[in-house]
Design an enzyme around this catalytic site. Structure first.
Site, PDB file in Angstrom:
ATOM      1  N   ASP A  36     -10.298  -4.930  -1.257  1.00 20.46           N
ATOM      2  CA  ASP A  36      -9.461  -4.020  -0.737  1.00 20.46           C
ATOM      3  C   ASP A  36     -10.647  -2.737  -0.603  1.00 20.46           C
ATOM      4  OD1 ASP A  36      -7.379  -2.078  -0.279  1.00 20.46           O
ATOM      5  OD2 ASP A  36      -7.912  -1.183  -2.310  1.00 20.46           O
ATOM      6  N   PHE A  37     -10.360  -1.755   0.169  1.00 23.21           N
ATOM      7  CA  PHE A  37     -11.330  -0.664   0.564  1.00 23.21           C
ATOM      8  C   PHE A  37     -11.261   0.512  -0.387  1.00 23.21           C
ATOM      9  CE2 PHE A  37     -13.057   2.984   2.973  1.00 23.21           C
ATOM     10  CZ  PHE A  37     -14.447   2.343   2.917  1.00 23.21           C
ATOM     11  N   ASP A 218      -6.829  -2.048  -5.866  1.00 22.74           N
ATOM     12  CA  ASP A 218      -6.317  -0.939  -6.864  1.00 22.74           C
ATOM     13  C   ASP A 218      -4.562  -0.703  -6.540  1.00 22.74           C
ATOM     14  OD1 ASP A 218      -6.561   0.170  -4.170  1.00 22.74           O
ATOM     15  OD2 ASP A 218      -5.957   2.113  -5.277  1.00 22.74           O
TER      16      ASP A 218
END
Ligand code: MG
Length: 274
Positions: A36-37, A218
């Site tokens: 994920d970024f 997250d």
């Protein structure tokens, strides 16, 4: 000590349990690192356009991607275009955008978000909603990968907003009763297809055929990708919230440290395997 288990790194700030997990997947013949970024590599910021990966994470990922049989992919809720920009992605870097709807395997090698039949459904929806939205000053339609969004933020009269929302719901249901509908703040989204980050990650794994996968995220939407991992893979949750992930780091700084550890470990393995 055999070649298959590198010496522990006494200088690593990574917790011993996580270090052991990272060392384990670092030994995979072909490793897919899918991350994920926002909130995982990049600290969360007010304007998504300003979001960038921490320099330490960026440097570690670039070095990992340069190692043999090591693939670094980004998996995000952002559109593919926005993800490529914020993620400063190389042209051939695999990307999953729009929570799994958009998948790019490499340069010029993308899976379309919708097939021809679904594209026809989007077109029919759009032509039905266009006159409804055009009749309300300030309202506009934003195209989405598998549908569209009706925005009402610039509609001054709250009564007109309520009437617009009601009208587009009714009109959309008339033209297509199988839509996914999401009511947000000042926006209604209609989609002909739904997908998750798990779907996107599975598409990457199917195509790239790695021997092991590292996924880290997250947010709640990352749980679908974490749940798609196999027993030999490694999932890392960034933050305190509940998760199916096997491992956990507190924040983006710790995630960057984990990637630096993975880099050192994989460099030791690939040194003799080139
Ligand atoms: Mg995130």
């Amino acid at each position: 000590m055999s070649d298959a288990s590198p010496a522990p790194d006494p200088g690593s700030p990574v917790a011993p349990e996580l270090a052991a997990e990272l060392d384990r997947i670092a030994a995979a013949r072909t490793l897919l690192i899918a991350l994920d970024f926002d909130g995982t590599l990049a600290p969360l910021v007010d304007d998504p356009d300003d979001s960038r990966a921490l320099p330490a994470a960026r440097t570690a990922l670039d070095a990992l991607a340069a190692l043999p049989r090591t693939i670094v992919a980004l998996v995000s809720g952002r559109s593919l275009e926005s993800l490529a920009r914020a993620g400063e992605a190389a042209d051939d870097q695999p990307l999953v955008g729009s929570h799994g709807l958009e998948v790019r395997f490499g340069a010029g090698d993308a899976r379309p978000a919708v097939d021809a039949a679904d594209a026809a459904r989007v077109a029919a929806l759009r032509s039905r909603l266009e006159p409804v939205v055009a009749a309300v000053p300030g309202a506009w339609i934003e195209p989405k990968p598998a549908g569209l969004a009706v925005h009402s933020r610039r509609v001054a009269d709250p009564g007109a907003v309520r009437a617009l929302v009601e009208s587009v719901h009714v009109a959309a249901a008339e033209v297509d009763d199988a839509l996914t509908v999401r009511d947000g703040r000042d926006v209604v989204e209609f989609a002909v297809r739904d997908a998750t980050k798990g779907d996107g990650l599975r598409a990457l794994v199917e195509r790239l055929a790695p021997d092991a996968v590292l996924f880290a995220g997250d947010d709640v939407t990352d749980e679908d990708a974490l749940a798609a991992l196999g027993p030999g893979d490694l999932g890392i949750k960034v933050g305190e919230a509940e998760s199916v992930a096997r491992a956990r780091v507190p924040d983006v700084e710790a995630m960057a440290a984990a990637l630096e550890h993975l880099l050192r470990s994989r460099e030791r393995f690939s040194g003799g395997a080139r």
